[in-house]
Design an enzyme around this catalytic site. Structure first.
Site, short mmCIF file in Angstrom:
data_model
loop_
_atom_site.label_atom_id
_atom_site.label_comp_id
_atom_site.label_asym_id
_atom_site.label_seq_id
_atom_site.Cartn_x
_atom_site.Cartn_y
_atom_site.Cartn_z
CG HIS A 242 -10.81 -6.24 -4.68
ND1 HIS A 242 -11.95 -6.23 -3.89
CD2 HIS A 242 -9.81 -5.76 -3.90
CE1 HIS A 242 -11.65 -5.76 -2.70
NE2 HIS A 242 -10.36 -5.47 -2.67
CE LYS B 189 -3.92 -2.27 0.39
NZ LYS B 189 -5.03 -2.18 -0.58
#
Length: 404
Positions: free
Chosen positions: A336, A205
């Site tokens: 996802h 991230k």
């Protein structure tokens, strides 16, 4: 009323009912051989080992993630076939999904389980006044996935084979070890562990208010893993257009497989401009909730990788339409989350896909997926190939049964 009159009346009523059933069966088609007998809808809460943060938390838009709400649908037919499906919600929305699922579940009883597209349309239109995307269709997704699972089990095939697989394994990457709530040292350790586990890539991230911290994070992971496995980054929609361009250029030295969600999910034009500007591929789509929204993304040539999420778009039925659009546009795909389901869908996609490895969901199911040589193997078990664990039952907070 005399006894004979009563009997005549009863006979006429039974005949009328039989005729109604007959003509209803004809309307459904002579090929109908089975009916949905019962449906169980359950809500469960999956606790995480610790609070998870990405860029949306650091920018103040969301709170840390501590658990995931799951919606389970278990469908059984008169012939004894069963299917299990699921949807989910992070942070808020789980109670709404469960409530809507309970509202529409009775409409499944008596339906032919093979008529999946028609049933999907029926259930979506039942709640159309609150929208044909979003929470309402995400509740329908659990039923749709259960019906596809049931259909593949009845055929004795893994779902990927029922759909028509292009491959028996799919490249996979791990995300669960790369959150911003972990230190750089922890993320590096997780990345090395990922490589040792036979997983082909790692995603970390980014999207912090201080972009220098992002670059340090990426540099540390890249130095640790080198070219052993692929590296991706995910900004979780927290950059504006100018920041995305600057960061995209700064990140090009790391030879990333993709930059994920650099901009707001609905900024198709901005993603298209960025994709033209950068050499690094762009990926997005996980937050979109309909075929139409994905079609806009694809039409604008906004991405190199589409990232649909079957539970979020309403199930496998609409997901297959997104796959067709992506294949026609020669785009790659990386669905996802929910690897247990998306592995099958990715295996049936034409253009070399990836699947996201998330070990969070493993306690919900009795079965485990296998990874080797950077790829995740499609299980040979019929259907999706999972069954709900006792732990999933223990985490169940609400459950309703409909039908026999």
């Amino acid at each position: 009323m005399s006894e004979s009159t009563f009997l005549d009346f009863t006979s006429a009523t039974e005949t009328s009912a039989a005729n109604e059933r007959h003509f209803s069966a004809l309307a459904r088609g002579e090929a109908s051989t089975d009916r949905i007998e019962s449906v169980r809808v359950s809500a469960a809460v999956l606790p995480l080992k610790g609070a998870i943060s990405d860029a949306k938390v650091l920018t103040g838009r969301q709170k840390p993630l501590r658990d995931v709400a799951f919606l389970f649908a278990e469908i059984r037919t008169e012939a004894g076939f069963e299917g299990v499906g699921f949807s989910y919600s992070k942070r808020k929305g789980g109670a709404g999904q469960f409530a809507h699922a309970c509202e529409v579940a009775p409409d499944l009883i008596g339906e032919d389980p093979s008529d999946i597209q028609r049933i999907w349309t029926k259930l979506v239109w039942a709640g159309a006044s609150v929208g044909r995307s979003g929470l309402a269709t995400q509740a329908v997704a659990a039923f749709d996935i259960a019906l596809w699972d049931l259909k593949a089990k009845r055929a004795g095939l893994p779902l990927a084979k029922l759909l028509g697989a292009h491959r028996d394994s799919v490249e996979c990457y791990n995300t669960s070890g790369g959150f911003l709530s972990s230190s750089i040292e922890e993320v590096v350790e997780n990345a090395l562990r990922t490589a040792e586990a036979g997983i082909g890539g790692v995603k970390i991230k980014v999207g912090q208010p201080d972009t220098k911290l992002d670059l340090r994070r990426v540099a540390a992971v890249k130095e640790a893993i080198g070219d052993r496995i692929d590296l991706m980054v995910d900004a979780n929609q927290q950059w504006n257009r100018s920041t995305a361009v600057r960061m995209g250029r700064a990140l090009e030295e790391f030879d990333l497989t993709w930059i994920e969600e650099p901009l707001d999910a609905y900024d198709a034009e901005g993603h298209a401009d960025l994709a033209r500007e950068l050499a690094t591929p762009i990926a997005t789509g996980e937050m979109l909730t309909s075929v139409a929204e994905h079609a806009k993304l694809i039409r604008h040539r906004s991405v190199d990788f589409i990232q649909p999420d079957a539970p979020r778009v309403g199930g496998i039925t609409p997901f297959l339409k997104i796959m067709a659009l992506g294949e026609a546009a020669n785009l790659r795909m990386a669905p996802h989350y929910v690897m247990e389901l998306h592995l099958h869908l990715a295996a049936a996609y034409e253009h070399d896909p990836w699947v996201e490895h998330f070990d969070w969901l493993e306690p919900l199911f009795n079965e485990r997926l296998q990874t080797e040589g950077g790829r995740m193997a499609v299980p040979a078990r019929p259907g999706i190939g999972v069954s709900l664990s006792e732990q999933a039952r223990a985490w169940t907070t609400e459950s309703e049964r409909f039908g026999a």
